[in-house]
Design an enzyme around this catalytic site. Structure first.
Site, PDB file in Angstrom:
ATOM      1  CG  ASP A  16       6.186  -7.955  -4.393  1.00  0.00           C
ATOM      2  OD1 ASP A  16       6.005  -7.815  -3.175  1.00  0.00           O
ATOM      3  OD2 ASP A  16       7.304  -8.093  -4.919  1.00  0.00           O
ATOM      4  CE  LYS A  19       1.302 -11.303  -0.432  1.00  0.00           C
ATOM      5  NZ  LYS A  19       2.027 -11.125  -1.702  1.00  0.00           N
ATOM      6  N   GLY A  43       6.508  -7.103   1.989  1.00  0.00           N
ATOM      7  CA  GLY A  43       6.306  -5.658   1.942  1.00  0.00           C
ATOM      8  C   GLY A  43       4.909  -5.444   1.390  1.00  0.00           C
ATOM      9  CG  HIS A  44       1.960  -7.324   2.671  1.00  0.00           C
ATOM     10  ND1 HIS A  44       1.280  -8.282   3.370  1.00  0.00           N
ATOM     11  CD2 HIS A  44       2.853  -8.001   1.906  1.00  0.00           C
ATOM     12  CE1 HIS A  44       1.734  -9.479   3.041  1.00  0.00           C
ATOM     13  NE2 HIS A  44       2.698  -9.340   2.160  1.00  0.00           N
ATOM     14  CD  GLN A 225       7.030 -14.248   1.940  1.00  0.00           C
ATOM     15  OE1 GLN A 225       6.564 -15.007   2.735  1.00  0.00           O
ATOM     16  NE2 GLN A 225       7.416 -13.017   2.267  1.00  0.00           N
ATOM     17  NE  ARG A 306       7.727  -5.656  -6.752  1.00  0.00           N
ATOM     18  CZ  ARG A 306       6.738  -4.929  -6.233  1.00  0.00           C
ATOM     19  NH1 ARG A 306       5.780  -4.464  -7.016  1.00  0.00           N
ATOM     20  NH2 ARG A 306       6.690  -4.662  -4.952  1.00  0.00           N
TER      21      ARG A 306
HETATM   22  P1  GDP Z   1       1.854  -7.291  -1.662  1.00  0.00           P
HETATM   23  O1  GDP Z   1       3.207  -7.670  -1.211  1.00  0.00           O
HETATM   24  O2  GDP Z   1       1.132  -8.428  -2.301  1.00  0.00           O
HETATM   25  O3  GDP Z   1       1.015  -6.650  -0.592  1.00  0.00           O
HETATM   26  O4  GDP Z   1       2.036  -6.193  -2.816  1.00  0.00           O
HETATM   27  P2  GDP Z   1       3.106  -4.967  -2.806  1.00  0.00           P
HETATM   28  O5  GDP Z   1       2.597  -3.912  -1.901  1.00  0.00           O
HETATM   29  O6  GDP Z   1       4.476  -5.457  -2.589  1.00  0.00           O
HETATM   30  O7  GDP Z   1       3.046  -4.534  -4.324  1.00  0.00           O
HETATM   31  C1  GDP Z   1       1.875  -4.107  -4.932  1.00  0.00           C
HETATM   32  C2  GDP Z   1       2.124  -2.690  -5.489  1.00  0.00           C
HETATM   33  O8  GDP Z   1       1.117  -2.361  -6.403  1.00  0.00           O
HETATM   34  C3  GDP Z   1       2.063  -1.608  -4.419  1.00  0.00           C
HETATM   35  O9  GDP Z   1       2.921  -0.574  -4.780  1.00  0.00           O
HETATM   36  C4  GDP Z   1       0.614  -1.164  -4.467  1.00  0.00           C
HETATM   37  O10 GDP Z   1       0.427   0.177  -4.002  1.00  0.00           O
HETATM   38  C5  GDP Z   1       0.342  -1.256  -5.936  1.00  0.00           C
HETATM   39  N1  GDP Z   1      -1.039  -1.598  -6.327  1.00  0.00           N
HETATM   40  C6  GDP Z   1      -1.916  -2.419  -5.723  1.00  0.00           C
HETATM   41  N2  GDP Z   1      -3.045  -2.549  -6.457  1.00  0.00           N
HETATM   42  C7  GDP Z   1      -2.876  -1.788  -7.551  1.00  0.00           C
HETATM   43  C8  GDP Z   1      -3.677  -1.525  -8.724  1.00  0.00           C
HETATM   44  O11 GDP Z   1      -4.761  -2.048  -8.900  1.00  0.00           O
HETATM   45  N3  GDP Z   1      -3.134  -0.689  -9.657  1.00  0.00           N
HETATM   46  C9  GDP Z   1      -1.922  -0.110  -9.517  1.00  0.00           C
HETATM   47  N4  GDP Z   1      -1.488   0.694 -10.474  1.00  0.00           N
HETATM   48  N5  GDP Z   1      -1.139  -0.341  -8.444  1.00  0.00           N
HETATM   49  C10 GDP Z   1      -1.604  -1.176  -7.475  1.00  0.00           C
HETATM   50  P1  IMO Z   2       5.333 -10.148  -0.365  1.00  0.00           P
HETATM   51  O1  IMO Z   2       4.644 -10.692   0.864  1.00  0.00           O
HETATM   52  C1  IMO Z   2       8.085 -10.945  -3.657  1.00  0.00           C
HETATM   53  C2  IMO Z   2      11.545 -13.526  -2.773  1.00  0.00           C
HETATM   54  C3  IMO Z   2      12.914 -12.901  -2.754  1.00  0.00           C
HETATM   55  C4  IMO Z   2      13.770 -14.075  -3.200  1.00  0.00           C
HETATM   56  C5  IMO Z   2      13.082 -15.254  -2.518  1.00  0.00           C
HETATM   57  C6  IMO Z   2      13.711 -15.660  -1.194  1.00  0.00           C
HETATM   58  O2  IMO Z   2       5.622  -8.700  -0.294  1.00  0.00           O
HETATM   59  O3  IMO Z   2       4.622 -10.568  -1.593  1.00  0.00           O
HETATM   60  P2  IMO Z   2      13.776 -14.611   1.244  1.00  0.00           P
HETATM   61  O4  IMO Z   2      14.305 -13.300   1.730  1.00  0.00           O
HETATM   62  O5  IMO Z   2      12.338 -14.841   1.570  1.00  0.00           O
HETATM   63  O6  IMO Z   2      14.634 -15.755   1.660  1.00  0.00           O
HETATM   64  O7  IMO Z   2      13.898 -14.526  -0.374  1.00  0.00           O
HETATM   65  O8  IMO Z   2      11.746 -14.846  -2.288  1.00  0.00           O
HETATM   66  N1  IMO Z   2      10.547 -12.884  -1.888  1.00  0.00           N
HETATM   67  C7  IMO Z   2       9.532 -12.121  -2.316  1.00  0.00           C
HETATM   68  N2  IMO Z   2       9.207 -11.699  -3.558  1.00  0.00           N
HETATM   69  N3  IMO Z   2       7.304 -10.641  -2.609  1.00  0.00           N
HETATM   70  C8  IMO Z   2       7.595 -11.067  -1.363  1.00  0.00           C
HETATM   71  O9  IMO Z   2       6.773 -10.864  -0.311  1.00  0.00           O
HETATM   72  C9  IMO Z   2       8.772 -11.815  -1.171  1.00  0.00           C
HETATM   73  N4  IMO Z   2       9.376 -12.373  -0.094  1.00  0.00           N
HETATM   74  C10 IMO Z   2      10.438 -13.025  -0.544  1.00  0.00           C
HETATM   75  O10 IMO Z   2      13.002 -11.822  -3.654  1.00  0.00           O
HETATM   76  O11 IMO Z   2      13.646 -14.271  -4.594  1.00  0.00           O
HETATM   77 MG    MG Z   3       5.198  -7.058  -1.455  1.00  0.00          MG
END
Ligand code: GDP
Ligand code: IMO
Ligand code: MG
Length: 422
Positions: A16, A19, A43-44, A225, A306
Site C-alpha cells: 500500500d 504503487k 488493491g492499487h 504487496q 492500517r
Molecule cells: P498500492 O497498493 O501500493 O498501489 O497503494 P494503495 O492504493 O493500496 O494505497 C495508497 C493510498 O494512498 C491510495 O488511497 C492512494 O490514492 C493514496 N496516495 C497515493 N499517493 C499519495 C500521496 O502522495 N498523498 C496522499 N495523501 N495519498 C496518496
Molecule cells: P498491495 O499490492 C498490504 C497482507 C494481508 C495479510 C498478509 C497475507 O495493495 O500493496 P494474503 O491475503 O496475501 O494471504 O494476506 O498480507 N497483504 C497486503 N497488505 N497491501 C497489499 O497489497 C497486501 N496483500 C496482502 O493484509 O497481512
Molecule cells: Mg494496496
C-alpha cells in the site's frame, strides 16, 4: 538493435505504498506493464481527471491506450473477481481485450480456495495472519504442491479437473470440521468468470516478453504487496505467499536477471501495516491515529484500519539490499504536513541489544528514533522541488544519506498530477 530492459517498481515495506499511482504515472515511458506476483489481495489506487479506480489483478498501465498489459505467470487469478474488475473498466470506456494478455501459466484461485483461506485462518486462532481472504495462501500452496489449476487448463476437460480439485478441497474442509460456507452463488459467478476470461488473450506471455525485449521494447514490472510481505524475506509467517521482490520479477515473468534495469523502491514518508504480525514502529497513541486519519489509512481491499508508525530505516535498508533498489520514491509526503516533529526509526532495540540489521524475528524489538523538524507547510499544490520547504529537503537528504540511494520522486497527493520529479 539494443535489447529492451525490465524496470521493476516494488513496494519495499508492507504494501500500500502507492504503487498503482506511480505505475500509472510511469506508463507513458514504457511499452509494456506487467504484474508478476500476487492476485486480488492487491488493491492499487489510481486517481486522475476526477476519476478513481482500485485495481486488483489488472496492471495499472491499463489506462494508456496502445500499451500492452500482462498478468504474468507468477500471479494468481480469480476469474469471478477478474470479471468484476474488467467489466468496471469496460463500463468506464476502456477496451481491455486489445491491451491485456494473461499468462496461461498463472494459477487459478477457486471458490474453495477462499473457503480454505478462511478455514486455515480460523484454525490458527490468535495466531492468524489476517489475510485478505482471497484464497492467496491456499492457491500458492497448491502451486508448490503441484496440484493446482492454471489459466491454460481452461479448455479441454476443464470441468472434470475443476470438480476433482473442488472435491479434494471439500474433503479437507470436512476433515477440519469447517462447515460455515455455501459456495453455490460464488461458484456460479466463478464459472461465469471462466467463460468471460475465455474471450481474453490467454497467451504464453513469457515468449511474448522475450520477443518484445529483443525488439528493444521496455517493460515495467509492477510489484504487488511489499518486501516485508515476501514469502522468503518478509516477517514470516505474517506474510503473503508470493515472491514480491526483484527475484520474483524474474520468476514471475520468465525474464532473466540480466534483463533487469532500474529497480524503483517505493515507500511512504511514514510506515503502515495491515493484518497481523510484528511492527516495531507501530504507534498506539493519538499520533498513530492522526497519521491514519490524515493519510486515509484504511485498506483498499478489505477496508480494515492500517496500523501506522514513523518511517523505519532498518526495514528500508534491508529492502534496498534484497531488491537492489537503484532509485527511491517517497509517497504521501503531504500527510506529514502538519506535524511539528517527524521521527525516524534508525535502529531496533531488545534486551539492551541495538541493531540496524533486520532481525530473524522482529517480535519484541522496539524502535530507536531520531527526531527531525516538521516542515509545517501544505505540499499538495507543489509541482517542482524548488518549492519544497527546507525541512522537507532536509528530510529527503537525511534518508538519501542513510540509505545511499537517491530519492528521485516525491508524491504530494493521490492524484496523478501531484507527483514531483527530483
Ligand atoms: P498500492 O497498493 O501500493 O498501489 O497503494 P494503495 O492504493 O493500496 O494505497 C495508497 C493510498 O494512498 C491510495 O488511497 C492512494 O490514492 C493514496 N496516495 C497515493 N499517493 C499519495 C500521496 O502522495 N498523498 C496522499 N495523501 N495519498 C496518496
Ligand atoms: P498491495 O499490492 C498490504 C497482507 C494481508 C495479510 C498478509 C497475507 O495493495 O500493496 P494474503 O491475503 O496475501 O494471504 O494476506 O498480507 N497483504 C497486503 N497488505 N497491501 C497489499 O497489497 C497486501 N496483500 C496482502 O493484509 O497481512
Ligand atoms: Mg494496496
Amino acid at each position: 538493435m539494443q535489447k529492451g530492459k525490465v524496470d521493476a517498481l516494488l513496494g519495499i515495506v508492507f504494501g500500500d505504498e502507492g504503487k498503482g499511482k506511480v505505475v500509472d504515472v510511469f506508463t507513458p515511458k514504457y511499452d509494456v506493464v506487467a504484474r508478476f506476483a500476487g492476485g486480488p489481495n492487491a488493491g492499487h489506487t489510481i486517481i486522475f481527471e476526477g476519476k478513481k479506480f482500485v485495481l486488483r489483478s489488472i496492471p495499472s498501465g491499463i489506462f494508456d491506450e496502445g500499451k500492452l498489459n500482462i498478468i504474468g505467470n507468477g500471479c494468481v487469478v480469480a476469474p469471478d473477481l477478474f470479471m468484476l474488475e474488467a467489466r468496471e473498466l469496460e463500463t468506464a470506456g476502456y477496451d481491455l481485450r486489445s491491451r491485456l494478455h494473461i499468462s496461461r501459466r498463472a494459477h487459478l484461485i477457486l471458490p474453495t480456495h477462499r473457503v480454505l483461506d478462511r478455514a486455515y485462518e480460523a484454525a490458527k486462532g490468535k495466531n492468524k495472519v489476517g489475510t485478505t481472504g482471497k484464497g492467496i495462501g491456499p492457491t500458492y500452496s497448491e502451486k508448490a504442491a503441484r496440484t493446482s489449476l492454471r489459466v491454460g487448463d481452461i479448455g479441454n476437460n476443464f470441468l472434470e479437473k475443476y470438480n476433482a480439485l473442488k472435491a479434494r478441497h471439500l474433503q479437507i474442509l470436512s476433515d477440519m470440521h469447517f462447515t460455515d460456507f455455501d459456495i453455490t452463488d460464488d461458484e456460479k459467478r466463478w464459472m461465469e468468470g471462466v467463460e468471460y476470461m475465455r474471450s481474453y488473450q490467454l497467451t504464453d506471455t513469457e515468449n511474448e516478453l522475450h520477443q518484445l525485449l529483443a525488439e528493444g521494447k521496455n517493460i515495467l514490472a509492477e510489484g504487488a504487496q511489499g518486501t516485508l510481505l515476501d514469502i522468503d524475506h518478509g516477517t514470516y509467517p505474517f506474510v503473503s505467499s508470493s515472491s514480491t521482490c526483484t527475484g520474483g520479477v524474474c520468476t514471475g515473468l520468465g525474464v532473466s536477471p540480466k534483463d533487469i534495469g532500474e529497480v524503483f523502491g517505493i515507500f511512504k514518508a511514514y510506515s503502515t501495516r495491515v493484518g497481523a504480525g510484528p511492527f516495531p514502529v507501530e504507534l498506539f497513541d493519538e499520533t498513530g491515529d492522526r497519521i491514519r486519519e490524515i493519510g486515509h489509512e484504511y485498506g483498499a481491499v478489505t477496508g480494515r484500519n492500517r496500523r501506522c508508525g514513523w518511517l523505519d530505516l532498518v526495514a528500508l535498508r534491508y529492502a534496498i539490499n534484497i531488491n537492489g533498489v537503484t532509485q527511491l520514491i517517497m509517497m504521501k509526503g503531504d500527510v506529514l504536513d502538519t506535524f511539528d516533529t517527524i521521527r525516524v526509526c534508525v535502529a531496533y532495540e531488545k534486551d539492551g541489544v541495538r541493531t540496524t540489521s533486520m532481525p530473524y524475528d522482529t517480535e519484541g524489538w522496539t524502535a530507536v528514533y531520531e527526531d527531525l523538524p516538521g516542515w509545517k507547510t501544505d505540499l499538495t499544490a507543489m509541482t517542482d522541488k524548488s518549492q519544497f520547504p527546507a525541512a522537507l529537503a532536509d528530510y529527503i537528504r537525511y534518508i538519501e544519506r542513510a540509505m545511499g540511494v537517491p530519492v528521485t520522486i516525491v508524491s504530494v497527493g493521490p492524484d496523478r498530477a501531484q507527483t514531483v520529479m527530483m
